[in-house]
Motif scaffolding. Structure first.
Motif, PDB file in Angstrom:
ATOM      1  N   PHE A  64      -3.373  12.361  23.082  1.00 36.86           N
ATOM      2  CA  PHE A  64      -3.647  12.170  24.501  1.00 36.86           C
ATOM      3  C   PHE A  64      -3.759  13.522  25.204  1.00 36.86           C
ATOM      4  N   GLU A  65      -2.827  14.410  24.916  1.00 37.55           N
ATOM      5  CA  GLU A  65      -2.787  15.719  25.565  1.00 37.55           C
ATOM      6  C   GLU A  65      -4.060  16.524  25.303  1.00 37.55           C
ATOM      7  N   ARG A  66      -4.573  16.460  24.083  1.00 39.05           N
ATOM      8  CA  ARG A  66      -5.750  17.247  23.731  1.00 39.05           C
ATOM      9  C   ARG A  66      -7.072  16.582  24.114  1.00 39.05           C
ATOM     10  N   LEU A  67      -7.084  15.258  24.180  1.00 36.66           N
ATOM     11  CA  LEU A  67      -8.340  14.554  24.463  1.00 36.66           C
ATOM     12  C   LEU A  67      -8.545  14.217  25.942  1.00 36.66           C
ATOM     13  N   ALA A  68      -7.487  13.915  26.655  1.00 40.66           N
ATOM     14  CA  ALA A  68      -7.620  13.448  28.044  1.00 40.66           C
ATOM     15  C   ALA A  68      -8.062  14.585  28.961  1.00 40.66           C
ATOM     16  N   VAL A  69      -9.110  14.324  29.707  1.00 38.19           N
ATOM     17  CA  VAL A  69      -9.630  15.276  30.683  1.00 38.19           C
ATOM     18  C   VAL A  69      -9.272  14.802  32.089  1.00 38.19           C
ATOM     19  N   ARG A  70      -9.379  13.503  32.298  1.00 37.13           N
ATOM     20  CA  ARG A  70      -9.125  12.936  33.618  1.00 37.13           C
ATOM     21  C   ARG A  70      -8.737  11.477  33.449  1.00 37.13           C
ATOM     22  N   TRP A  71      -7.867  11.014  34.341  1.00 39.15           N
ATOM     23  CA  TRP A  71      -7.474   9.611  34.346  1.00 39.15           C
ATOM     24  C   TRP A  71      -7.429   9.177  35.797  1.00 39.15           C
ATOM     25  N   GLU A  72      -8.308   8.287  36.140  1.00 33.86           N
ATOM     26  CA  GLU A  72      -8.365   7.789  37.507  1.00 33.86           C
ATOM     27  C   GLU A  72      -7.648   6.447  37.548  1.00 33.86           C
ATOM     28  N   ILE A  73      -6.564   6.402  38.331  1.00 35.44           N
ATOM     29  CA  ILE A  73      -5.754   5.191  38.430  1.00 35.44           C
ATOM     30  C   ILE A  73      -5.715   4.774  39.889  1.00 35.44           C
ATOM     31  N   ALA A  74      -6.129   3.539  40.155  1.00 35.93           N
ATOM     32  CA  ALA A  74      -6.171   2.990  41.516  1.00 35.93           C
ATOM     33  C   ALA A  74      -6.966   3.904  42.446  1.00 35.93           C
ATOM     34  N   GLY A  75      -8.053   4.481  41.925  1.00 39.58           N
ATOM     35  CA  GLY A  75      -8.924   5.319  42.731  1.00 39.58           C
ATOM     36  C   GLY A  75      -8.445   6.750  42.908  1.00 39.58           C
ATOM     37  N   LEU A  76      -7.286   7.100  42.351  1.00 41.49           N
ATOM     38  CA  LEU A  76      -6.753   8.460  42.476  1.00 41.49           C
ATOM     39  C   LEU A  76      -6.941   9.204  41.155  1.00 41.49           C
ATOM     40  N   PRO A  77      -7.792  10.230  41.139  1.00 38.99           N
ATOM     41  CA  PRO A  77      -8.022  10.967  39.891  1.00 38.99           C
ATOM     42  C   PRO A  77      -6.903  11.962  39.593  1.00 38.99           C
ATOM     43  N   ILE A  78      -6.514  12.014  38.326  1.00 35.27           N
ATOM     44  CA  ILE A  78      -5.545  13.007  37.856  1.00 35.27           C
ATOM     45  C   ILE A  78      -6.295  13.843  36.820  1.00 35.27           C
ATOM     46  N   ASP A  79      -6.376  15.160  37.059  1.00 34.16           N
ATOM     47  CA  ASP A  79      -7.075  16.007  36.092  1.00 34.16           C
ATOM     48  C   ASP A  79      -6.277  17.250  35.696  1.00 34.16           C
ATOM     49  N   ASP A  80      -5.101  17.422  36.233  1.00 33.85           N
ATOM     50  CA  ASP A  80      -4.216  18.505  35.825  1.00 33.85           C
ATOM     51  C   ASP A  80      -3.503  18.080  34.536  1.00 33.85           C
ATOM     52  N   GLN A  81      -3.523  18.931  33.515  1.00 34.12           N
ATOM     53  CA  GLN A  81      -2.970  18.559  32.206  1.00 34.12           C
ATOM     54  C   GLN A  81      -1.509  18.138  32.274  1.00 34.12           C
TER      55      GLN A  81
END
Length: 115
Positions: A64-81
């Motif tokens: 997850f740590e190496r592959l995830a670039v962004r995760w948008e949950i309930a319209g709020l994007p998270i892109d900080d590792q």
């Protein structure tokens, strides 16, 4: 003598794929990893005390740590590792199950050497 500023070549961002869960949340994963990351993911746990479950959970988190670039949950994007990993650790059982399934399919499609 003044130092010259070094010009850094801008790297192109790696290609990514988006996956949408039934709730409309979007997980963006890298399609490629560096050879060093692939080597690190293939390593066995260094501690003899690590149980099978510990090793499995750690590898899941590393993927997850190496592959995830962004995760948008309930319209709020998270892109900080750091925030991404923290959010993953706080995910519900259903969210983790969906992320695990998504990453497994993604790895089989784009990074078969990790399967």
């Amino acid at each position: 003598m003044a130092k010259r500023k070094q010009r850094r070549r801008r790297r192109e961002p790696p290609p990514t794929s988006e996956y949408r869960d039934p709730g409309g949340n979007v997980l963006v994963l890298r399609e490629q990893l560096s050879p060093g990351s692939i080597r690190k993911l293939a390593e066995r746990p260094s501690s003899a005390a690590a149980s099978f479950d510990d090793a499995w959970a750690r590898r899941e988190e590393q993927l997850f740590e190496r592959l995830a670039v962004r995760w948008e949950i309930a319209g709020l994007p998270i892109d900080d590792q750091r925030l991404l990993l923290g959010r993953y650790r706080m995910a519900t059982a259903d969210e983790r199950r969906w992320v695990r399934k998504t990453i497994t399919e993604h790895v089989e499609r784009f990074l078969p050497e990790l399967s």
